[in-house]
Write an enzyme that holds these catalytic residues in place. Structure first.
Site, PDB file in Angstrom:
ATOM      1  N   GLY A   1       0.824  -1.201   0.000  1.00  0.00           N
ATOM      2  CA  GLY A   1       0.000   0.000   0.000  1.00  0.00           C
ATOM      3  C   GLY A   1       0.863   1.259   0.000  1.00  0.00           C
ATOM      4  CB  SER A   2       0.172   4.597   1.355  1.00  0.00           C
ATOM      5  OG  SER A   2      -1.113   4.618   0.776  1.00  0.00           O
ATOM      6  CB  ALA A   3       4.247   1.348   3.540  1.00  0.00           C
TER       7      ALA A   3
ATOM      8  CE  LYS B   1       0.493   6.553  -1.874  1.00  0.00           C
ATOM      9  NZ  LYS B   1      -0.619   7.144  -1.097  1.00  0.00           N
TER      10      LYS B   1
END
Lengths: 470, 487
Positions: free
Chosen positions: B215-217, B219
């Site tokens: 997920g956003s980790a 990014k």
């Protein structure tokens, strides 16, 4: 020739009796056994077993008593027989004691010691009471009748591990078939000695085989068939194989007809094939022999034979040392049928070879007594008794090392089993008796303990005389 | 008759020779193959004949050995079994070994050549020394903080020392007591069957053997790629990203949950976790650039060992641009182990240099003398040092002003990144809550700890799951423990 005429011997003639040799060999046998017993204790618990003195004293006392019986009642007996028996029995006790340490719920060494004592008692009794082996010849038919009764009785007792070969009474159980071995050998020897000329030279000739008349051959074949039949019923295949081999060897020795060997081998092969193919119990053993690792591949764990082979392999050349192997993995029958695996694992190929050679020496000494005797009954008896030992060792040792299919039998002296130990002691006693007669100097004979066979009293060699009657 | 007796005797001699030849065949020529037969228990018995060496956390053994007096004499015992199960694994007489018990088995059972006084001779004789010990890099307080933070919820937590790669905590939850598998018999087979059948899969090491969509980790990886590739030169400059963003080549729009993502700068996109900006940057970097950047962090490496094998974290090598856009925000086929995400945080914290993660500090012999020390090796140069400095600042901003405020520790510089990973068919599964972070004591020059936490809490309400809410507090507890222990 007989003991009574020996009185005429000139008194100044001193002949070697070798009793001193026997005593020192016995001392050695006891020391080796005690050493083994101590080695087990040191390997297992780092301490000398507390009862090692009792064990040594017991074995020593038994040996001494047996030695005294031989010294006074069979002074010319072969000095090797008794020490070998003591050494094998002592080693057997060590191995059973050693396996007892792994199976706290199943202690067998003490019982085995009691049976061994009883065996030595029988040994002494036979040596003391039986002054001349030829007396046995008179009891040939009584022997065979007793043998048959002994073999038939277990049918009426419940089976143990699939074989109906035990009689259980009170806390004790014994295998009458073991005793029957001796009785049958006595009968074969007596019958064949009495009828060997008729067997060899009468009857019709078919190709190269001189077939004796049914009147002569009939009874012995009948006895043999009954014995083997009963054993097959009881599923004691090892003993039936033993009786078959005994019968063929004694018939061959008595008649000198090589044809009997051929017939015997053919019959054995045919019988083995038929039984091996159709009898499920035997069939599975043959399958196991052909592929001992099949159960491993099938994911059912190693078979007993595979475990036995593992044990022998683990021993290698010099063995793991007494008490340091894992032959207990064989599980059931590790102390009886498979005891040789413990010897193989803990003493290695070197120790196993030594054990085999001890048996070989015992057998060879029996044959030698047979060669030196002059009465046909004695010869046949000696050959028969020695052959029993030889065949038994081969069948069981060949079985546990995967040479031949496995048949349940007891390794003489080594294996746990009361009737077996007692029987083997009686066999050794009889061999002592015949060897004593064989080595007792006859009047007018030159000094020396090797007695050349005297051919003139023997039957003419059938091979040379072309089958002519006497 | 004489001749026949002699022949019969010769026959017996033949039997004897057959026995001897056969015995020699088994005992000499076939012995080694019989010894090595897997069904032959002698090797196993020898193996358990002596006490197994211990696995240590700090100075304390977390394992033990008990002489049961049975055929397989020594059974493994564990202190705090469930706490350290993801580190030690099990050493079972019935089911073999796993994890460290497996990777360092030759040390623990005494056959490793480093333990032998004469290694070459030891190899030849296959001799067995007393079992050696394995000293781990794990710190008890950090491990316990992570374990208690997860509190039995499904998930995992990994803490690394960024400067060395030493693994300070490796927790998988729910856990199990490996001692239940130690011996033999029905209780062991029963425990094995029960543990394998359990829906929560307690024997699965989620920290190194399970991959999740990050997920956003993820990014952080995309940001590093964009900065290194020069796609972004000023993290505070506005980007030309619309919100929502139409995935290239499709009509599908990618929405933002955060506000203010329209043409947001990279720093702002990290702080509030903008999907659109990061997806667009990923496409601008391009597949090759993204693949290379992810690879520098350890993605697509299926040979990583700590020394137990670590599952391969995935970044697809063949994707269309819309797939690349989704991958750049840690969705699509992108998956990562918790250890992998801890490595991402660690690389940022360590100025771009990623140290090889390792669980074993040193091997000692039975008497405690060190016979082998694990080095602190460089694994990869994950990014430029300047990129790392910029990312550190952005991650601090996440904790101070963004989605990760619950990871903040008073008086400590903490950087973090949240993630809430969609998964399941049409993303219907309860999302995984991620948090990756690092912490730096004010007095020290470099961050002392990097952490990754993932919580897969099927019981939680879907809307309540967020990296900042569920995972960040656990990460904070772990960082506090790590910093506390350092003082």
């Amino acid at each position: 020739m007989t003991a009574t005429t020996a009185d005429a011997r000139p008194p100044e003639l001193r002949l070697p009796k070798r009793r001193g040799v026997e005593l020192s060999l016995l001392t050695g046998a006891v020391i080796i056994s005690v050493y083994g017993y101590t080695a087990v204790g040191l390997a297992r618990s780092g301490a000398v077993p507390p009862d090692v003195l009792g064990y040594g004293a017991g074995l020593g006392l038994l040996s001494l008593l047996a030695h005294l019986a031989v010294r006074f009642r069979a002074p010319y007996a072969d000095p090797l027989l008794l020490p070998i028996a003591v050494l094998l029995n002592g080693l057997g006790l060590v191995l059973i004691y050693r396996l007892d340490l792994e199976t706290p719920k199943d202690q067998a060494a003490t019982t085995q010691l009691v049976w061994s004592t009883l065996g030595v008692a029988f040994f002494i009794a036979v040596v003391v009471l039986l002054r001349d082996h030829r007396v046995l010849q008179r009891y040939a038919y009584l022997s065979v009748a007793t043998a048959l009764v002994l073999m038939i009785v277990p049918i009426f007792f419940p089976a143990v591990n699939g074989a109906k070969i035990w009689i259980r009474a009170g806390g004790l159980s014994f295998q009458p078939g073991e005793f029957a071995k001796i009785l049958l050998a006595v009968f074969f020897a007596a019958y064949l000695a009495a009828n060997r000329n008729a067997l060899a030279y009468t009857g019709r000739r078919i190709w190269k085989l001189q077939l004796p008349t049914g009147r002569v051959l009939g009874p012995i074949v009948a006895i043999w068939l009954i014995s083997v039949g009963v054993l097959v019923l009881e599923r004691d295949l090892g003993t039936s194989l033993l009786f078959f081999g005994l019968f063929v060897i004694m018939l061959y020795v008595a008649t000198g007809r090589t044809g009997w060997i051929a017939v015997g081998l053919l019959l054995a092969a045919a019988g083995a094939f038929v039984v091996g193919s159709f009898e499920p119990h035997v069939h599975s053993r043959v399958e196991d022999w052909l592929n001992p690792f099949a159960t491993i591949e099938a994911g059912q764990g190693p078979s007993q034979l595979a475990q036995s082979l593992f044990a022998f392999a683990a021993g290698g050349m010099l063995g793991t040392g007494l008490g340091l192997g894992h032959s207990v993995l064989i599980g059931f029958a590790a102390k009886s049928d498979f005891i040789l695996a413990t010897a193989g694992e803990e003493l290695g190929l070197a120790g196993l070879t030594a054990v085999f050679l001890l048996y070989a020496l015992l057998v060879a000494r029996g044959y030698r007594a047979g060669l030196a005797l002059r009465d046909p009954f004695g010869r046949l008896l000696a050959v028969g008794l020695a052959s029993i030992l030889a065949l038994q060792v081969f069948v069981i040792a060949g079985g546990v090392t995967g040479l031949i299919p496995l048949t349940g039998m007891a390794m003489p002296f080594l294996a746990q089993g009361g009737s077996s130990v007692v029987t083997n002691w009686i066999i050794v006693a009889l061999l002592i008796r015949v060897s004593d007669v064989a080595r007792t100097p006859r009047p007018g004979q030159a000094e020396g303990d090797v007695i050349a066979p005297v051919v003139e009293e023997d039957a003419p060699d059938p091979g040379r005389l072309g089958g002519a009657g006497r | 008759m004489i001749r026949c007796i002699r022949r019969a005797a010769a026959f017996c001699l033949l039997l004897l020779v057959a026995l001897l030849v056969n015995a020699a065949r088994i005992q000499l020529f076939e012995a080694s193959s019989l010894d090595d037969n897997p069904a032959n228990r002698r090797n196993t018995i020898a193996r358990y004949d002596q006490a197994r060496g211990d696995i240590l956390v700090g100075d304390e053994p977390v394992t033990g050995s008990e002489d049961t007096g049975e055929q397989l004499a020594h059974e493994r015992t564990y202190r705090h079994g469930p706490l350290y199960a993801p580190v030690t694994g099990y050493a079972s007489q019935t089911y073999g070994t796993s994890l460290l018990e497996n990777a360092e088995d030759d040390v623990l059972n005494g056959t490793a050549s480093v333990l032998a006084p004469l290694p070459l001779w030891g190899d030849i004789t296959r001799s067995r020394q007393p079992g050696g010990n394995v000293v781990t890099t794990v710190k008890a307080s950090v491990q316990r903080a992570a374990y208690e933070g997860l509190a039995g919820r499904r998930g995992a937590a990994v803490a690394l020392d960024p400067a060395t790669g030493a693994i300070l905590a490796l927790v998988s939850s729910p856990s199990y007591d490996p001692q239940r598998l130690s011996g033999t018999g029905p209780s062991v087979t029963g425990a094995w069957a029960e543990l394998n059948a359990a829906a929560s899969r307690p024997m699965l090491n989620r920290a190194i053997r399970q991959t999740y969509p990050p997920g956003s980790a993820f990014k952080i990886v995309t940001a590093a790629a964009a900065l290194d590739a020069g796609v972004v030169t000023d993290p505070d400059a506005a980007t030309d990203t619309p919100s929502p963003y139409v995935l290239p080549g499709t009509t599908t729009t990618l929405p933002d949950e955060a506000r203010g993502c329209e043409e947001a700068s990279l720093a702002e996109a990290i702080r509030v976790s903008c999907n659109t900006v990061m997806a667009h940057l990923g496409v601008q970097v391009g597949l090759d650039g993204m693949l290379e950047a992810a690879g520098r962090f350890g993605f697509n490496d299926d040979g990583l060992r700590i020394p137990s094998g670590v599952s391969r974290s995935n970044f697809d090598s063949d994707m269309s641009d819309d797939q690349l856009a989704q991958s750049s925000i840690g969705q699509f086929d992108t998956t990562a182990t918790p250890l992998q995400m801890a490595m991402v945080a660690s690389a940022v914290a360590n100025g771009g240099e990623l140290r090889r993660p390792h669980l074993v500090d040193r091997i000692t012999d039975h008497d405690g003398r060190t016979v082998r020390r694990e080095g602190s090796d460089e694994y990869r140069e994950a990014m430029e040092p300047s990129t790392a400095r910029q990312l550190q600042r952005m991650m601090v901003d996440v904790v101070e002003n963004g989605t990760g405020t619950r990871a903040a520790i008073d008086g400590v510089r903490v950087g973090g990144k949240t993630g809430t990973a969609q998964h399941g068919v049409d993303n219907t599964g309860t999302p995984y809550a991620w948090f990756i972070s690092w912490a730096q004591d004010p007095g020290s020059g470099d961050p002392a700890v990097a952490v990754a936490v993932v919580v897969e809490d099927a019981a939680a309400k879907r809307a309540d799951v967020s990296g900042g809410g569920n995972a960040a507090p656990i990460a904070r507890a772990v960082m506090e423990a790590a910093l506390g222990g350092a003082e």
